[in-house]
Motif scaffolding. Structure first.
Motif, short mmCIF file in Angstrom:
data_model
loop_
_atom_site.label_atom_id
_atom_site.label_comp_id
_atom_site.label_asym_id
_atom_site.label_seq_id
_atom_site.Cartn_x
_atom_site.Cartn_y
_atom_site.Cartn_z
N PRO A 1 0.66 -1.25 -0.03
CA PRO A 1 0.18 0.01 -0.06
C PRO A 1 0.90 1.25 0.15
O PRO A 1 2.00 1.31 0.61
CB PRO A 1 -0.83 -0.15 1.29
CG PRO A 1 -0.81 -1.60 1.32
CD PRO A 1 0.50 -2.10 1.10
N ALA A 2 0.38 2.12 -0.57
CA ALA A 2 1.09 3.50 -0.76
C ALA A 2 1.16 4.18 0.63
O ALA A 2 2.44 4.71 0.89
CB ALA A 2 0.31 4.56 -1.71
N LEU A 3 0.40 4.13 1.37
CA LEU A 3 0.62 4.56 2.88
C LEU A 3 1.80 4.01 3.49
O LEU A 3 2.66 4.59 4.03
CB LEU A 3 -0.81 4.65 3.62
CG LEU A 3 -0.60 5.25 5.02
CD1 LEU A 3 -0.19 6.62 5.06
CD2 LEU A 3 -2.03 4.91 5.54
N LEU A 4 1.73 2.62 3.34
CA LEU A 4 2.86 1.91 4.28
C LEU A 4 4.16 2.37 3.60
O LEU A 4 5.09 2.28 4.15
CB LEU A 4 2.45 0.52 3.90
CG LEU A 4 3.02 -0.46 4.79
CD1 LEU A 4 2.27 -1.92 4.86
CD2 LEU A 4 4.72 -1.05 4.36
N GLN A 5 4.12 2.42 2.09
CA GLN A 5 5.30 2.81 1.39
C GLN A 5 6.13 4.25 2.00
O GLN A 5 7.20 4.30 2.22
CB GLN A 5 5.34 2.68 -0.09
CG GLN A 5 5.04 1.53 -0.67
CD GLN A 5 5.11 1.47 -2.18
OE1 GLN A 5 5.84 2.32 -2.77
NE2 GLN A 5 4.28 0.75 -2.78
N LEU A 6 5.06 5.36 2.21
CA LEU A 6 5.52 6.34 2.53
C LEU A 6 6.11 6.27 3.90
O LEU A 6 7.17 6.91 4.23
CB LEU A 6 4.14 7.16 2.46
CG LEU A 6 3.69 7.85 1.25
CD1 LEU A 6 2.57 8.86 1.53
CD2 LEU A 6 4.77 8.79 0.58
N LEU A 7 5.62 5.56 4.88
CA LEU A 7 6.23 5.33 6.24
C LEU A 7 7.51 4.71 6.22
O LEU A 7 8.21 5.25 6.91
CB LEU A 7 5.03 4.59 7.00
CG LEU A 7 3.58 5.36 7.32
CD1 LEU A 7 2.54 4.26 7.88
CD2 LEU A 7 3.82 6.56 8.25
N LEU A 8 7.65 3.80 5.12
CA LEU A 8 8.94 2.98 5.11
C LEU A 8 9.88 4.10 4.74
O LEU A 8 11.12 4.06 5.46
CB LEU A 8 8.71 1.79 4.24
CG LEU A 8 8.13 0.64 4.46
CD1 LEU A 8 8.15 -0.43 3.29
CD2 LEU A 8 9.07 0.04 5.76
N TRP A 9 9.68 4.85 3.67
CA TRP A 9 10.63 5.78 3.30
C TRP A 9 10.85 6.90 4.43
O TRP A 9 12.17 7.23 4.71
CB TRP A 9 10.47 6.45 1.92
CG TRP A 9 10.21 6.00 0.93
CD1 TRP A 9 9.16 5.14 0.19
CD2 TRP A 9 11.45 5.49 0.24
NE1 TRP A 9 9.78 4.20 -1.12
CE2 TRP A 9 10.96 4.62 -1.06
CE3 TRP A 9 12.71 5.64 0.26
CZ2 TRP A 9 11.97 4.09 -2.03
CZ3 TRP A 9 13.69 4.93 -0.61
CH2 TRP A 9 13.32 4.27 -1.83
N PHE A 10 9.74 7.25 5.18
CA PHE A 10 9.92 8.34 6.08
C PHE A 10 10.91 7.74 7.26
O PHE A 10 11.59 8.38 7.85
CB PHE A 10 8.64 8.82 6.60
CG PHE A 10 8.85 10.24 7.32
CD1 PHE A 10 9.37 11.10 6.73
CD2 PHE A 10 8.12 10.20 8.71
CE1 PHE A 10 9.52 12.39 7.54
CE2 PHE A 10 8.14 11.22 9.40
CZ PHE A 10 8.91 12.47 9.02
N ASN A 11 10.78 6.63 7.34
CA ASN A 11 11.70 5.87 8.57
C ASN A 11 12.76 5.03 8.19
O ASN A 11 13.22 4.20 8.76
CB ASN A 11 10.71 4.84 9.18
CG ASN A 11 9.55 5.72 10.20
OD1 ASN A 11 9.79 6.45 10.71
ND2 ASN A 11 8.07 5.56 9.58
N LEU A 12 13.13 5.41 7.03
CA LEU A 12 14.31 4.62 6.35
C LEU A 12 15.62 4.80 7.19
O LEU A 12 16.56 3.90 7.22
CB LEU A 12 14.59 5.19 5.14
CG LEU A 12 15.61 4.44 4.33
CD1 LEU A 12 14.85 3.29 3.71
CD2 LEU A 12 15.90 5.20 2.83
N ALA A 13 15.81 5.95 8.21
CA ALA A 13 16.90 5.86 8.90
C ALA A 13 17.07 5.04 9.95
O ALA A 13 18.17 4.56 10.33
CB ALA A 13 16.66 7.40 9.69
#
Lengths: 272, 277
Positions: B106-118
């Motif tokens: 899901p797009a929302l999940l992907q956004l959260l993944l990228w945002f928390n990449l650190a």
């Protein structure tokens, strides 16, 4: 069949002398998987000749035509056009496959007219004709347009310059397609059953253009079912069956008094 | 014709069913309009907040993000569509894998993944050459752009592939016969024809993207919904500000639809020509 073949068997045809054939095929083979579509085609087509290839469907005649301009890659034997080896570059005893650019360059001097016209539907008749000269030959658009209009005139469609292919009849589309291939100033024109997709009443207008073209001395190889055209316009006729040239010779002989039983059977079947 | 037929009057058939249906719809519409007019909505606030700087900034951010994410998505889409059609199995299977993964998550999940990449990679860079702290690089803007653009690429790749496959093989052959190189042929002959098939779904996806940017509000990207929320957290005018955001989405999507119509008409030339003239 060898008795009618011109005697051109140089050991190194990569550097052919003047007067050599425009197209030379030696034992050309083509396989589609286990299916052998061409089983060793030998033929030499001198400059200015109109060669008509007839034969039943599946005999390999279209495939042979497509090998000449590399729409198909040959699996055996060798092909030369204008003394240049088709598809390969030779150094010593090695043949290197040509890259995309070199293949494109070899194709420029070979025009092809398709059974289903294949005009570009998003371009007008005029734009279809100048596309090659402008994009490939880098000709100025004004010169290309001038030549294109002359070509449209020649195929009798001067008034259709701004028509899109979808607005033209099959016969008109095919005449534009012939003009398009002529615009590249080809040394050789290949016709792949150019009238087979046409309504019967439109066949003659395309054949007339081809007839006129033959009279200008253009070298033409025509795969056709029009035996009348082959007899009247062809300098030689080749009958192909099962991937081989079965009979090759003077049109009148091949079409009216063939030596081979297979040729006779085919011609009788087409006539009736 | 005889005199008898000339003097006859034709009485049009009455479509009672349609008239009743239309009446019901009119009553329903009137009820809805009335409900909103007398409901607990301060329309003055809606008008007032429609053009406040925070909302307009959010609007610009929404538009910019939608455009950039689409540019990234279309670029990736074309690359992966061509890769997928490649004869090389490494290239085609990589494209299949990309499409599979980014379409499925899901797009929302992907956004959260990228945002928390650190959390996965504390630093980014090439060892020995340069490196960044991931938290500094992965701003809400970058995370939203990567998340939205890359998942869009997976969808666009399929659209572009369908477009390329829709062009008849004879077109490739005719172009090759003219001596065109692979790139010339794609650019001059194949793509203009594929565009006719590609444009309508891409326009659709563009509209989807405008709305999808609202997801980026959860990773603190200041697009229009995020701005609207920030304001109503302060003044509690929840419905009014949501209506403000809705109005702007309607405006942007309407403009996009008009542009899409123009582009479609352009690529339909030649095909639609006989019907139009």
């Amino acid at each position: 069949m060898t008795d009618t073949l011109p005697q051109v068997r140089t050991t190194d045809p990569d550097h052919l002398a003047a007067g050599a054939p425009l197209v030379l095929a030696e034992r050309v083979e083509k396989h589609f998987g286990p299916l052998k579509v061409l089983k060793g085609i030998d033929i030499a087509v001198p400059k200015g000749e109109v060669l008509c290839i007839i034969g039943p469907s599946g005999s390999g005649k279209s495939t042979f035509l497509r090998c000449i301009n590399q729409l198909e890659r040959i699996d055996g034997g060798a092909l030369w056009v204008s003394g240049e080896r088709v598809g390969y570059h030779r150094e010593g005893n090695k043949l290197y496959e040509l890259d995309d650019k070199a293949i494109a360059r070899q194709r420029r001097s070979i025009g092809m007219v398709f059974q289903r016209f294949n005009l570009f539907p998003h371009l007008t008749a005029l734009q279809n004709i100048i596309e090659g000269p402008v994009q490939v030959l880098r000709e100025p658009a004004t010169d290309a347009t001038k030549r294109a209009l002359a070509l449209l005139e020649r195929v009798g469609l001067a008034d259709k310059r701004d028509a899109y292919p979808s607005q033209l009849s099959g016969g008109q589309q095919q005449r534009v397609a012939i003009a398009r291939s002529l615009a590249m100033r080809p040394e050789l024109l290949l016709f792949d059953e150019p009238t087979s997709a046409l309504d019967p009443e439109l066949v003659s207008e395309v054949l007339k253009v081809m007839r006129d073209l033959a009279e200008t001395g253009m070298t033409m190889i025509c795969v056709t079912h029009e035996l009348g055209f082959a007899r009247d316009v062809g300098h030689r006729v080749a009958f192909m069956d099962q991937g081989q040239i079965v009979e090759l010779g003077d049109p009148r002989t091949v079409l009216t008094d063939p030596r081979e039983a297979r040729t006779r059977a085919f011609i009788n079947a087409v006539r009736h | 014709m005889t005199a008898e037929t000339e003097n006859l009057i034709i009485v049009p058939r009455r479509h009672f069913g349609r008239i009743i249906g239309a009446a019901i719809v009119c009553i329903a519409l009137a009820a809805i309009v009335r409900a909103f007019a007398v409901g607990q909505i301060e329309w003055d606030y809606v008008a007032e907040f429609l053009t406040v700087p925070a909302i307009l900034t959010g609007l610009v951010n929404t538009i910019v993000m939608a455009i950039l994410a689409m540019v990234l998505g279309i670029t990736l889409g074309v690359v992966f569509a061509v890769m997928r059609l490649s004869a090389n199995p490494v290239l085609s299977n990589t494209a299949i894998g990309y499409i599979w993964f980014f379409r499925a998550v899901p797009a929302l999940l992907q956004l959260l993944l990228w945002f928390n990449l650190a959390l996965v990679f504390p630093t980014l860079g090439i060892p020995g050459l340069f490196s960044f702290k991931t938290v500094e690089v992965m701003t809400p803007f970058v995370a939203a752009l990567l998340g939205l653009g890359i998942q869009q690429g997976a969808f666009t790749a399929e659209v572009v592939r369908a477009g390329l496959l829709s062009v008849d093989n004879g077109q490739y052959e005719a172009a090759q016969t003219l001596g065109m190189t692979r790139l010339q042929l794609l650019r001059r002959i194949i793509m203009p024809q594929a565009m006719r098939v590609i444009v309508p779904p891409i326009g659709n996806e563009f509209i989807g993207m405008v709305k999808l940017t609202s997801l980026a509000s959860v990773i603190q990207f200041a697009e229009i919904l995020h701005s609207a929320q920030n304001i109503y957290y302060a003044n509690s005018r929840v419905i009014e500000l949501l209506i403000v955001a809705a109005i702007w989405y309607l405006v942007v999507v309407t403009v996009l639809s008009l542009i899409q119509g123009r582009i479609e008409a352009y690529y339909a030339r030649g095909v639609a020509a006989p019907a139009q003239r």
